[in-house]
Write a protein that holds these residues in place. Structure first.
Motif, PDB file in Angstrom:
ATOM      1  N   ARG A  15      41.184  44.719  48.631  1.00  0.00           N
ATOM      2  CA  ARG A  15      41.896  44.458  49.876  1.00  0.00           C
ATOM      3  C   ARG A  15      41.435  43.125  50.452  1.00  0.00           C
ATOM      4  O   ARG A  15      42.163  42.434  51.148  1.00  0.00           O
ATOM      5  N   TYR A  16      40.194  42.773  50.184  1.00  0.00           N
ATOM      6  CA  TYR A  16      39.688  41.447  50.523  1.00  0.00           C
ATOM      7  C   TYR A  16      39.314  40.792  49.215  1.00  0.00           C
ATOM      8  O   TYR A  16      38.963  41.487  48.257  1.00  0.00           O
ATOM      9  N   CYS A  42      45.253  42.558  34.431  1.00  0.00           N
ATOM     10  CA  CYS A  42      46.486  41.964  33.907  1.00  0.00           C
ATOM     11  C   CYS A  42      47.664  42.899  34.145  1.00  0.00           C
ATOM     12  O   CYS A  42      48.768  42.450  34.488  1.00  0.00           O
ATOM     13  N   ASP A  43      47.423  44.209  33.966  1.00  0.00           N
ATOM     14  CA  ASP A  43      48.488  45.170  34.241  1.00  0.00           C
ATOM     15  C   ASP A  43      48.933  45.058  35.689  1.00  0.00           C
ATOM     16  O   ASP A  43      50.136  45.002  35.985  1.00  0.00           O
ATOM     17  N   LEU A  44      47.952  45.017  36.591  1.00  0.00           N
ATOM     18  CA  LEU A  44      48.280  44.968  38.010  1.00  0.00           C
ATOM     19  C   LEU A  44      48.961  43.655  38.357  1.00  0.00           C
ATOM     20  O   LEU A  44      49.890  43.605  39.165  1.00  0.00           O
ATOM     21  N   LEU A  45      48.492  42.578  37.709  1.00  0.00           N
ATOM     22  CA  LEU A  45      49.097  41.274  37.974  1.00  0.00           C
ATOM     23  C   LEU A  45      50.540  41.276  37.503  1.00  0.00           C
ATOM     24  O   LEU A  45      51.440  40.781  38.188  1.00  0.00           O
ATOM     25  N   ALA A  46      50.768  41.879  36.341  1.00  0.00           N
ATOM     26  CA  ALA A  46      52.129  41.896  35.794  1.00  0.00           C
ATOM     27  C   ALA A  46      53.067  42.697  36.684  1.00  0.00           C
ATOM     28  O   ALA A  46      54.248  42.375  36.794  1.00  0.00           O
ATOM     29  N   SER A  47      52.534  43.731  37.315  1.00  0.00           N
ATOM     30  CA  SER A  47      53.397  44.517  38.187  1.00  0.00           C
ATOM     31  C   SER A  47      53.405  43.972  39.611  1.00  0.00           C
ATOM     32  O   SER A  47      54.007  44.574  40.496  1.00  0.00           O
ATOM     33  N   GLY A  48      52.723  42.859  39.811  1.00  0.00           N
ATOM     34  CA  GLY A  48      52.783  42.196  41.115  1.00  0.00           C
ATOM     35  C   GLY A  48      51.947  42.868  42.183  1.00  0.00           C
ATOM     36  O   GLY A  48      52.149  42.618  43.374  1.00  0.00           O
ATOM     37  N   ARG A  49      51.025  43.712  41.804  1.00  0.00           N
ATOM     38  CA  ARG A  49      50.246  44.408  42.822  1.00  0.00           C
ATOM     39  C   ARG A  49      48.998  43.618  43.231  1.00  0.00           C
ATOM     40  O   ARG A  49      48.406  43.929  44.258  1.00  0.00           O
ATOM     41  N   ALA A  73      44.525  42.280  46.521  1.00  0.00           N
ATOM     42  CA  ALA A  73      45.572  43.286  46.371  1.00  0.00           C
ATOM     43  C   ALA A  73      46.790  42.856  47.164  1.00  0.00           C
ATOM     44  O   ALA A  73      46.674  42.307  48.253  1.00  0.00           O
ATOM     45  N   GLU A  74      47.944  43.090  46.612  1.00  0.00           N
ATOM     46  CA  GLU A  74      49.182  42.734  47.286  1.00  0.00           C
ATOM     47  C   GLU A  74      49.894  43.959  47.843  1.00  0.00           C
ATOM     48  O   GLU A  74      50.853  43.845  48.571  1.00  0.00           O
ATOM     49  N   SER A  75      49.467  45.145  47.432  1.00  0.00           N
ATOM     50  CA  SER A  75      50.131  46.340  47.944  1.00  0.00           C
ATOM     51  C   SER A  75      49.124  47.477  47.948  1.00  0.00           C
ATOM     52  O   SER A  75      48.060  47.391  47.334  1.00  0.00           O
TER      53      SER A  75
END
Lengths: 115, 553
Positions: free
Chosen positions: A57-58, A81-88, A37-39
């Motif tokens: 988170r890990y 893919c949705d989360l990746l596209a939004s950079g999360r 996770a990035e955010s």
């Protein structure tokens, strides 16, 4: 024993992904891709996304996330893919195993058969 | 006749004069003869005396004549008057007689006519009475015929409704079973093409199920399924979305954490599905339908806003009346316009308040107030289930927990030990309480992670699998398991709970544990999917099961 249709969740899989069940062929996710996770989860997000961000988170593998969410891997990939596209989230591929020599693998196979 | 006297009857100068003349002449002659015969000396006085006497005589004669004449006239008039009176009396008598006769005649006539009329009327009345009797008889027959017709129609209607509701109930059961089967297949098939097809079928089946639900609701049958636990608002909205054709155009904006009580969730979902379907059908095929959830003191307001057709005043009123639930008859239903009637029935049943208004998006907005008394706060178990994530739980059969829970009744009111040695949520308490009260023991245990615990868990899980598999594969319809694992306590879930609940502990402690957790849990989780693959769909959702609440057949 629970009865079908009474104890499962009312939301169908296609509502979770807005009807998508496929991902782009070039999506970076396979079963063992590690997701980080990035955010933090934001308000108003889909609960699955929140769950993924909480889990990732890990570094967590795709198959593990799918198992935790109790969703098919394909559906999980759509969500990821949705989360990746939004950079999360970001995707990391695990290190290649050191042993890639087919001979060694074959010897291992033979050894296993001989057990 | 008592008329005024004739001019001839009246003594006039003309009758007076001849008498006077005759008397005067005669007396003059007598006086002249006397004078002539008398001696001369007495002639003059005689003449004067004779003259005067003659004048007086003439006057007296004239007066007498006049009086005579007057008396004769008076007698004549009296006779005339008497005659007149007699004639008049005769006339009067005649008139009286005539009048009497006329009266008699008229009286006779009247009596006769009255008799005639009375006879006619009597005849007429008899005829009319007869007619009335005939008519009454006919109406009575008609009435009894109509009553029997009505009775028959009512019986047929009841039979038809009962048959329809029965068929709808069977269709509901079929749809529910198909949905569960499809879900199991979706879990089983990893091929994307197959999954897409299965999802397509799933969607169609959900719509068919909604139609069956609608028919069941309209025919007064109970709703198709009951959820054993509260359903989170997001799941309710998604459940509603999943049952309509245009679900891709629905955008949910839900930040509400509330949940709808299990007994009402299906109804709320169904009502929302009908409203969403209306919104999607009556807006352009590319326009989105937005759903907002807002918590208010009275409950939760779900608003469905479309940008399609604006409803006119009359349509709005009609729609309001339809959803008010006051219309209980089935009249006016058409095959394609069941939705609002269904919403009305459901609103009446669950106390929903539905109102329509023009939407700021240009179309129609529908506000649904879900009342507070069918709302609950979602238990963590429910939220976990809503996110399809197993609940974090303590290690199964943790000895400390097992011993502590019954002993510290006040501290751990929600924890109970199930027959399988698993902590079990007690009725009326949330699993969160159980989790909270258990947390210190867990932490104590988890601070010393060792491989033995992992092996023990794996061993326990394999025994769990052995216990579950024959039952699950044996018969899906079997009754409630005597000792079902409590929600979220499947050992396979433990890996997540470990990494999840102890994540804030710190990175240093995390690294070895996560690696270890992965190792420990890899096989159980694999076993979970393995189990899910080879057992019935019911088993795949086993950890969601509540041991309680599932009491309806």
């Amino acid at each position: 024993m629970n009865r079908p249709g009474r104890d499962d969740a009312p939301d169908r899989l296609y509502t979770i992904t807005q009807g998508r069940s496929r991902t782009d062929p070039d999506n970076p996710f396979d079963l063992v891709t590690l997701v980080v996770a990035e955010s933090a989860p934001a308000a108003g997000m889909q609960s699955e996304h929140v769950a993924i961000l909480g889990m990732a988170r890990y570094p967590t593998s795709v198959v593990e996330i799918a198992a935790e969410l109790r969703l098919p891997v394909s559906i999980t990939k759509v969500l990821l893919c949705d989360l990746l596209a939004s950079g999360r989230v970001s995707a990391r591929h695990p290190h290649r195993p050191a042993i890639t020599d087919p001979d060694i693998l074959e010897q291992v196979l033979v050894g296993l058969r001989n057990l | 006749m008592n008329a005024p006297t004739d001019p001839g009857d009246r003594p006039s100068l003309r009758t007076f004069v001849p008498v006077l003349a005759v008397a005067a002449t005669l007396s003059a002659l007598v006086v002249y003869a006397a004078v002539a015969a008398a001696p001369a000396p007495v002639r003059a006085p005689l003449a004067w005396g004779g003259g005067a006497a003659a004048v007086v005589l003439s006057a007296a004669v004239a007066t007498a004549a006049h009086a005579l004449r007057t008396g004769r006239a008076a007698r004549h008039r009296l006779a005339g008057v008497t005659q007149d009176i007699g004639r008049l009396l005769q006339q009067q008598a005649r008139a009286t007689e005539e009048a009497r006769q006329e009266r008699l005649r008229l009286t006779d006539e009247l009596t006769r006519q009255r008799g005639e009329f009375a006879a006619t009327w009597a005849a007429e009345r008899a005829r009319l009475e007869q007619q009335d009797a005939v008519e009454a008889e006919r109406l009575h027959r008609e009435n009894s015929y109509l009553a029997s017709e009505l009775e028959q129609a009512r019986r047929e209607r009841d039979a038809a409704i009962s048959a329809t509701s029965n068929a709808a109930a069977r269709m509901q059961a079929l749809a529910t079973a198909m949905l569960a089967d499809l879900r199991a297949m979706e879990e089983r098939h990893t091929d994307e093409d197959v999954l897409a097809d299965l999802l397509h079928l799933d969607h169609r089946t959900a719509q068919a199920g909604r139609l069956a639900d609608s028919i069941a609701v309209l025919t007064g049958a109970r709703s198709g399924r009951r959820w054993a636990r509260p359903i989170g608002m997001e799941s309710v909205l998604r459940g509603a979305m999943g049952r309509i054709a245009g679900y891709r155009r629905v955008r949910l904006h839900s930040v509400s954490e509330t949940a709808v009580a299990g007994h009402a969730a299906e109804g709320v979902m169904h009502a929302l599905a009908e409203l969403l379907d209306n919104a999607a059908n009556f807006s352009p095929p590319t326009a989105e339908v937005h759903v907002y959830v807002e918590e208010v003191p009275a409950g939760v307001i779900v608003s469905v806003e479309d940008s399609g057709l604006v409803m006119g005043e009359v349509q709005l009123r009609r729609a309001e009346r339809a959803v008010s639930g006051d219309v209980s008859g089935l009249g006016g239903l058409t095959g394609t316009r069941l939705g609002l009637a269904v919403v009305g029935r459901l609103a009446r049943k669950h106390g929903l308040k539905v109102s329509f208004r023009p939407s700021a998006r240009g179309g129609t907005g529908v506000l649904v107030l879900v009342p507070q008394d069918i709302l609950t706060t979602p238990a963590p178990a429910e939220r976990a289930a809503a996110t399809a994530r197993p609940v974090a739980a303590s290690p199964a059969g943790d000895p400390v927990t097992v011993e502590a829970a019954p002993a510290q009744e006040s501290d751990t009111p929600a924890t109970e030990i199930g027959p399988a040695g698993l902590p079990r949520r007690r009725r009326g308490h949330t699993l969160a309480e159980a989790g909270r009260t258990r947390r210190p023991h867990d932490d104590d245990q988890r601070r010393a992670p060792d491989a033995d615990a992992g092996r023990a868990r794996a061993a326990r899980f394999s025994s769990f699998r052995k216990a579950v598999r024959p039952t699950a594969s044996g018969s899906r319809q079997a009754g409630p398991e005597p000792a079902p694992p409590t929600p979220g306590t499947a050992p396979g879930d433990h890996g997540a709970s470990t990494s999840h609940s102890t994540a804030p502990d710190g990175q240093s402690a995390e690294a070895p544990r996560s690696a270890m957790g992965y190792d420990q849990t890899a096989s159980p989780r694999e076993s979970v999917s393995h189990t899910a693959e080879h057992t019935s769909p019911a088993t795949s959702s086993q950890p969601h099961a509540h041991p309680e609440g599932d009491t309806t057949p």
